[in-house]
Design a protein around this motif. Structure first.
Motif, PDB file in Angstrom:
ATOM      1  N   TYR A 297     -26.245   6.260  19.248  1.00 54.39           N
ATOM      2  CA  TYR A 297     -26.722   6.680  19.230  1.00 54.39           C
ATOM      3  C   TYR A 297     -28.427   5.842  18.368  1.00 54.39           C
ATOM      4  O   TYR A 297     -27.613   4.765  17.811  1.00 54.39           O
ATOM      5  CB  TYR A 297     -27.356   7.812  17.803  1.00 54.39           C
ATOM      6  N   PRO A 298     -29.037   5.933  18.813  1.00 56.21           N
ATOM      7  CA  PRO A 298     -30.481   4.967  18.460  1.00 56.21           C
ATOM      8  C   PRO A 298     -30.333   4.783  16.792  1.00 56.21           C
ATOM      9  O   PRO A 298     -30.134   5.817  16.310  1.00 56.21           O
ATOM     10  CB  PRO A 298     -31.491   5.046  19.225  1.00 56.21           C
ATOM     11  N   TRP A 299     -30.711   3.945  16.398  1.00 53.34           N
ATOM     12  CA  TRP A 299     -31.027   3.936  15.130  1.00 53.34           C
ATOM     13  C   TRP A 299     -32.625   5.086  14.568  1.00 53.34           C
ATOM     14  O   TRP A 299     -32.551   5.167  13.422  1.00 53.34           O
ATOM     15  CB  TRP A 299     -31.958   2.578  14.070  1.00 53.34           C
ATOM     16  N   TRP A 300     -33.163   5.665  15.474  1.00 50.32           N
ATOM     17  CA  TRP A 300     -34.458   5.443  15.447  1.00 50.32           C
ATOM     18  C   TRP A 300     -34.579   7.265  16.588  1.00 50.32           C
ATOM     19  O   TRP A 300     -34.708   5.703  18.099  1.00 50.32           O
ATOM     20  CB  TRP A 300     -36.292   5.240  14.987  1.00 50.32           C
ATOM     21  N   PRO A 301     -34.986   7.907  17.173  1.00 47.29           N
ATOM     22  CA  PRO A 301     -35.003   8.901  15.817  1.00 47.29           C
ATOM     23  C   PRO A 301     -33.164   9.351  14.874  1.00 47.29           C
ATOM     24  O   PRO A 301     -32.737   8.921  15.646  1.00 47.29           O
ATOM     25  CB  PRO A 301     -35.390  10.179  16.511  1.00 47.29           C
ATOM     26  N   PRO A 302     -33.391  10.286  13.947  1.00 47.19           N
ATOM     27  CA  PRO A 302     -31.855  10.958  13.621  1.00 47.19           C
ATOM     28  C   PRO A 302     -31.296  11.030  14.337  1.00 47.19           C
ATOM     29  O   PRO A 302     -31.742  12.085  15.393  1.00 47.19           O
ATOM     30  CB  PRO A 302     -32.980  11.479  12.005  1.00 47.19           C
ATOM     31  N   ARG A 303     -30.492  11.510  14.279  1.00 49.01           N
ATOM     32  CA  ARG A 303     -29.131  11.827  15.116  1.00 49.01           C
ATOM     33  C   ARG A 303     -28.661  13.251  14.830  1.00 49.01           C
ATOM     34  O   ARG A 303     -28.861  13.289  16.019  1.00 49.01           O
ATOM     35  CB  ARG A 303     -27.745  11.449  14.438  1.00 49.01           C
ATOM     36  N   ALA A 304     -30.126  13.832  14.609  1.00 45.23           N
ATOM     37  CA  ALA A 304     -29.962  16.016  14.522  1.00 45.23           C
ATOM     38  C   ALA A 304     -30.916  15.697  15.816  1.00 45.23           C
ATOM     39  O   ALA A 304     -30.902  16.658  16.644  1.00 45.23           O
ATOM     40  CB  ALA A 304     -31.149  15.841  13.336  1.00 45.23           C
ATOM     41  N   VAL A 305     -31.756  15.187  15.460  1.00 43.75           N
ATOM     42  CA  VAL A 305     -33.362  14.717  16.933  1.00 43.75           C
ATOM     43  C   VAL A 305     -32.213  14.727  18.475  1.00 43.75           C
ATOM     44  O   VAL A 305     -33.335  15.355  18.841  1.00 43.75           O
ATOM     45  CB  VAL A 305     -34.760  14.291  16.332  1.00 43.75           C
ATOM     46  N   VAL A 306     -31.404  13.747  17.852  1.00 46.45           N
ATOM     47  CA  VAL A 306     -31.223  13.831  19.610  1.00 46.45           C
ATOM     48  C   VAL A 306     -30.486  14.691  19.572  1.00 46.45           C
ATOM     49  O   VAL A 306     -30.416  14.852  21.658  1.00 46.45           O
ATOM     50  CB  VAL A 306     -30.895  11.986  19.158  1.00 46.45           C
ATOM     51  N   ASP A 307     -29.850  14.897  19.166  1.00 50.70           N
ATOM     52  CA  ASP A 307     -28.516  16.080  18.944  1.00 50.70           C
ATOM     53  C   ASP A 307     -29.315  17.394  19.709  1.00 50.70           C
ATOM     54  O   ASP A 307     -28.911  18.178  20.708  1.00 50.70           O
ATOM     55  CB  ASP A 307     -28.025  16.130  17.850  1.00 50.70           C
ATOM     56  N   ILE A 308     -30.567  17.875  18.543  1.00 51.20           N
ATOM     57  CA  ILE A 308     -31.295  18.727  19.474  1.00 51.20           C
ATOM     58  C   ILE A 308     -31.900  18.438  20.644  1.00 51.20           C
ATOM     59  O   ILE A 308     -31.654  19.676  21.662  1.00 51.20           O
ATOM     60  CB  ILE A 308     -32.491  19.028  18.028  1.00 51.20           C
ATOM     61  N   VAL A 309     -32.733  17.663  21.141  1.00 51.97           N
ATOM     62  CA  VAL A 309     -33.159  16.714  22.021  1.00 51.97           C
ATOM     63  C   VAL A 309     -31.807  17.210  23.234  1.00 51.97           C
ATOM     64  O   VAL A 309     -32.859  18.199  23.943  1.00 51.97           O
ATOM     65  CB  VAL A 309     -33.948  16.051  21.999  1.00 51.97           C
ATOM     66  N   ARG A 310     -30.404  16.997  23.214  1.00 49.88           N
ATOM     67  CA  ARG A 310     -29.938  16.789  24.994  1.00 49.88           C
ATOM     68  C   ARG A 310     -29.443  18.394  24.887  1.00 49.88           C
ATOM     69  O   ARG A 310     -29.599  19.048  25.211  1.00 49.88           O
ATOM     70  CB  ARG A 310     -28.726  16.261  23.724  1.00 49.88           C
ATOM     71  N   TRP A 311     -29.069  18.976  23.518  1.00 48.30           N
ATOM     72  CA  TRP A 311     -29.377  20.799  23.215  1.00 48.30           C
ATOM     73  C   TRP A 311     -29.384  21.344  24.405  1.00 48.30           C
ATOM     74  O   TRP A 311     -29.827  21.887  25.212  1.00 48.30           O
ATOM     75  CB  TRP A 311     -28.853  21.257  22.222  1.00 48.30           C
ATOM     76  N   TYR A 312     -31.423  21.132  23.147  1.00 52.21           N
ATOM     77  CA  TYR A 312     -32.237  22.161  24.646  1.00 52.21           C
ATOM     78  C   TYR A 312     -33.015  21.570  25.879  1.00 52.21           C
ATOM     79  O   TYR A 312     -33.150  22.595  26.931  1.00 52.21           O
ATOM     80  CB  TYR A 312     -33.566  21.575  23.516  1.00 52.21           C
ATOM     81  N   GLY A 313     -32.769  20.029  25.869  1.00 52.70           N
ATOM     82  CA  GLY A 313     -31.902  19.650  27.580  1.00 52.70           C
ATOM     83  C   GLY A 313     -31.528  20.513  28.476  1.00 52.70           C
ATOM     84  O   GLY A 313     -31.564  20.913  29.529  1.00 52.70           O
ATOM     85  N   TYR A 314     -30.047  20.206  28.647  1.00 51.65           N
ATOM     86  CA  TYR A 314     -28.616  20.999  28.932  1.00 51.65           C
ATOM     87  C   TYR A 314     -29.300  22.463  29.232  1.00 51.65           C
ATOM     88  O   TYR A 314     -28.709  22.847  30.207  1.00 51.65           O
ATOM     89  CB  TYR A 314     -27.274  20.812  28.328  1.00 51.65           C
ATOM     90  N   LYS A 315     -29.541  22.900  27.483  1.00 52.42           N
ATOM     91  CA  LYS A 315     -29.346  24.432  28.129  1.00 52.42           C
ATOM     92  C   LYS A 315     -30.417  24.921  28.987  1.00 52.42           C
ATOM     93  O   LYS A 315     -30.756  25.818  29.607  1.00 52.42           O
ATOM     94  CB  LYS A 315     -29.292  25.334  26.748  1.00 52.42           C
ATOM     95  N   TYR A 316     -31.780  24.415  28.187  1.00 55.48           N
ATOM     96  CA  TYR A 316     -33.298  25.141  28.802  1.00 55.48           C
ATOM     97  C   TYR A 316     -33.955  24.458  30.194  1.00 55.48           C
ATOM     98  O   TYR A 316     -34.488  24.980  31.212  1.00 55.48           O
ATOM     99  CB  TYR A 316     -34.458  25.552  28.108  1.00 55.48           C
ATOM    100  N   ASP A 317     -33.622  22.651  30.058  1.00 56.14           N
ATOM    101  CA  ASP A 317     -34.580  21.578  30.598  1.00 56.14           C
ATOM    102  C   ASP A 317     -33.964  20.715  31.451  1.00 56.14           C
ATOM    103  O   ASP A 317     -34.634  19.676  31.660  1.00 56.14           O
ATOM    104  CB  ASP A 317     -36.268  21.008  29.630  1.00 56.14           C
ATOM    105  N   PRO A 318     -33.640  21.255  32.329  1.00 57.27           N
ATOM    106  CA  PRO A 318     -33.160  19.158  32.899  1.00 57.27           C
ATOM    107  C   PRO A 318     -33.866  18.356  32.942  1.00 57.27           C
ATOM    108  O   PRO A 318     -33.361  17.609  33.560  1.00 57.27           O
ATOM    109  CB  PRO A 318     -33.094  20.237  34.126  1.00 57.27           C
TER     110      PRO A 318
END
Length: 174
Positions: free
Chosen positions: A47-68
Motif C-alpha cells: 500500500y502507498p503511504w497515502w491515501p489511507p489503506r481503507a480508501v485504497v481498498d474501497i476504490v479497488r472494491w468499487y472498481g472491480y464490482k462496478y467500474d472497470p
C-alpha cells in the motif's frame, strides 16, 4: 458594493461550497491520489503511504464490482486524474474561499473550471457507457458520477447569469 452574505446565498452555501470541500477532502487528494500511486492496482502490492489503506481498498472494491475503467486506468483516464490533482485541486481551495467571502474574481476561473470539468466528465461517462471498459451497471455508475456533470454546469450558469460581479448586493443571485 458589498457581497451578499453567504447566509443569503443558499445555493453557494449548501451546494457549491460542500462540492468543493468534498472534492478536496475525498476525491482529488484521496481517490485520485490512489489512482496514480497504486498503478497498476495489483492485489498483494504494498500500500502507498497515502491515501489511507481503507480508501485504497474501497476504490479497488468499487472498481472491480462496478467500474472497470477505474481499474484499467487507460492513458486518457490518468491524464484526467493528473489534471484534477494539479489544476482542479488548487481551484477548489480558492473557490471555497471566494464563494464563502463573495469574491467576484472567481467568476472567470469558475467558468473555465465548469466547462473543463463538464468536458472531462462527459468523456469519462461515454467510456463508462460505450467504451472498452464499460461499467457493469452503467446506470449506477452514471448516477454516482452525475454530480460531477450537473454541478459544473450549474456553476457556469451561476457565474454567467451573475454578470461581472456575481456576488454583489445590487444583483439577485442564487
Amino acid at each position: 458594493m458589498a457581497p451578499i452574505p453567504l447566509s443569503e446565498r443558499p445555493l453557494d452555501k449548501y451546494w457549491f461550497i460542500p462540492f468543493f470541500v468534498l472534492n478536496i477532502a475525498v476525491i482529488t487528494y484521496m481517490i485520485d491520489i490512489e489512482q496514480v500511486t497504486t498503478m497498476p492496482p495489483i492485489a498483494g502490492k504494498p500500500y502507498p503511504w497515502w491515501p489511507p489503506r481503507a480508501v485504497v481498498d474501497i476504490v479497488r472494491w468499487y472498481g472491480y464490482k462496478y467500474d472497470p475503467l477505474l481499474i484499467a486506468r487507460p492513458p486518457f483516464w490518468r491524464a484526467s486524474i493528473y489534471y484534477d490533482i494539479f489544476f482542479f485541486g488548487p481551484f477548489y481551495f480558492y473557490a471555497i474561499h471566494a464563494f464563502t467571502k463573495g469574491i467576484n474574481a472567481i467568476r472567470i476561473p469558475a467558468i473555465i473550471f465548469g466547462t473543463c470539468l463538464t468536458t472531462v466528465v462527459t468523456l469519462i461517462l461515454m467510456e463508462e457507457i460505450y467504451g472498452e471498459y464499460a461499467a457493469h451497471d452503467p446506470f449506477f455508475v452514471v448516477g454516482v458520477n452525475l454530480p460531477w456533470l450537473i454541478t459544473p454546469i450549474a456553476i457556469v450558469y451561476r457565474m454567467w447569469m451573475g454578470g461581472e460581479r456575481p456576488f454583489d448586493t445590487d444583483k439577485k443571485t442564487c
